[in-house]
Design a protein around this motif. Structure first.
Motif, PDB file in Angstrom:
ATOM      1  N   GLY A 176      -5.205   7.277   5.768  1.00  0.00           N
ATOM      2  CA  GLY A 176      -5.381   6.021   6.495  1.00  0.00           C
ATOM      3  C   GLY A 176      -5.256   6.208   7.993  1.00  0.00           C
ATOM      4  O   GLY A 176      -5.975   5.582   8.781  1.00  0.00           O
ATOM      5  N   ASN A 229      -2.467   0.404  13.550  1.00  0.00           N
ATOM      6  CA  ASN A 229      -2.283   0.775  12.152  1.00  0.00           C
ATOM      7  C   ASN A 229      -0.962   1.520  12.018  1.00  0.00           C
ATOM      8  O   ASN A 229      -0.757   2.557  12.657  1.00  0.00           O
ATOM      9  CB  ASN A 229      -3.449   1.646  11.690  1.00  0.00           C
ATOM     10  CG  ASN A 229      -3.443   1.895  10.206  1.00  0.00           C
ATOM     11  OD1 ASN A 229      -2.410   1.843   9.559  1.00  0.00           O
ATOM     12  ND2 ASN A 229      -4.602   2.170   9.660  1.00  0.00           N
ATOM     13  N   ARG A 261       0.850  -1.190   0.000  1.00  0.00           N
ATOM     14  CA  ARG A 261       0.000   0.000   0.000  1.00  0.00           C
ATOM     15  C   ARG A 261       0.884   1.238   0.000  1.00  0.00           C
ATOM     16  O   ARG A 261       2.055   1.171   0.326  1.00  0.00           O
ATOM     17  CB  ARG A 261      -0.956   0.000   1.191  1.00  0.00           C
ATOM     18  CG  ARG A 261      -0.271  -0.109   2.502  1.00  0.00           C
ATOM     19  CD  ARG A 261      -1.089  -0.447   3.726  1.00  0.00           C
ATOM     20  NE  ARG A 261      -2.408   0.067   3.846  1.00  0.00           N
ATOM     21  CZ  ARG A 261      -3.099   0.049   4.965  1.00  0.00           C
ATOM     22  NH1 ARG A 261      -2.559  -0.442   6.048  1.00  0.00           N
ATOM     23  NH2 ARG A 261      -4.309   0.510   5.013  1.00  0.00           N
ATOM     24  N   ARG A 270      -8.397   8.029   9.146  1.00  0.00           N
ATOM     25  CA  ARG A 270      -9.500   7.067   9.125  1.00  0.00           C
ATOM     26  C   ARG A 270      -9.486   6.216  10.387  1.00  0.00           C
ATOM     27  O   ARG A 270     -10.521   5.995  11.012  1.00  0.00           O
ATOM     28  CB  ARG A 270      -9.400   6.180   7.888  1.00  0.00           C
ATOM     29  CG  ARG A 270     -10.418   5.074   7.851  1.00  0.00           C
ATOM     30  CD  ARG A 270     -10.058   4.066   6.734  1.00  0.00           C
ATOM     31  NE  ARG A 270     -10.712   2.812   6.935  1.00  0.00           N
ATOM     32  CZ  ARG A 270     -10.243   1.796   7.646  1.00  0.00           C
ATOM     33  NH1 ARG A 270      -9.083   1.896   8.225  1.00  0.00           N
ATOM     34  NH2 ARG A 270     -10.913   0.686   7.761  1.00  0.00           N
ATOM     35  N   SER A 271      -8.318   5.720  10.784  1.00  0.00           N
ATOM     36  CA  SER A 271      -8.221   4.874  11.970  1.00  0.00           C
ATOM     37  C   SER A 271      -8.623   5.623  13.232  1.00  0.00           C
ATOM     38  O   SER A 271      -9.327   5.078  14.087  1.00  0.00           O
ATOM     39  CB  SER A 271      -6.794   4.346  12.127  1.00  0.00           C
ATOM     40  OG  SER A 271      -6.482   3.470  11.093  1.00  0.00           O
TER      41      SER A 271
END
Length: 99
Positions: A35, A73, A29, A38-39
């Motif tokens: 990201g 993450n 990725r 988002r987490s």
């Protein structure tokens, strides 16, 4: 207070592109702050409104894949590292001063 000049933007762009290609190759990725954000948002919604999170496929997928914690993450740590490195770089280049 003499500040050091910035890096050539063309060289910086090429290096960033090579880094992005290496990231796709190594991790599967790309790089990106979205990201990490988002987490954090998913974990916040899960904490603030657990019933809503249980009824939504998007949130249940997050809990299954990331364990429900943004600290699982690696993108969160990437963004924290970028912030810390930016401050460190600015201090070394004499671009930070108290006024």
């Amino acid at each position: 207070m003499n500040s050091k000049p910035y890096m050539n933007p063309y060289l910086a762009g090429v290096l960033l592109g090579l880094l992005l290609l290496a990231t796709f190759y190594i991790t599967g990725r790309g790089l990106g702050a979205s990201g990490a954000i988002r987490s954090v948002v998913m974990a916040t919604v899960q904490t603030a409104a657990p019933e809503h999170a249980q009824n939504s496929l998007m949130y249940t997928d997050f809990v299954e894949n990331d364990g429900g914690s943004p600290l699982r993450n690696w993108l969160v740590f990437e963004v924290l590292g970028v912030i810390i490195r930016a401050v460190f770089s600015d201090v070394l280049a004499n671009r930070v001063a108290l006024k």
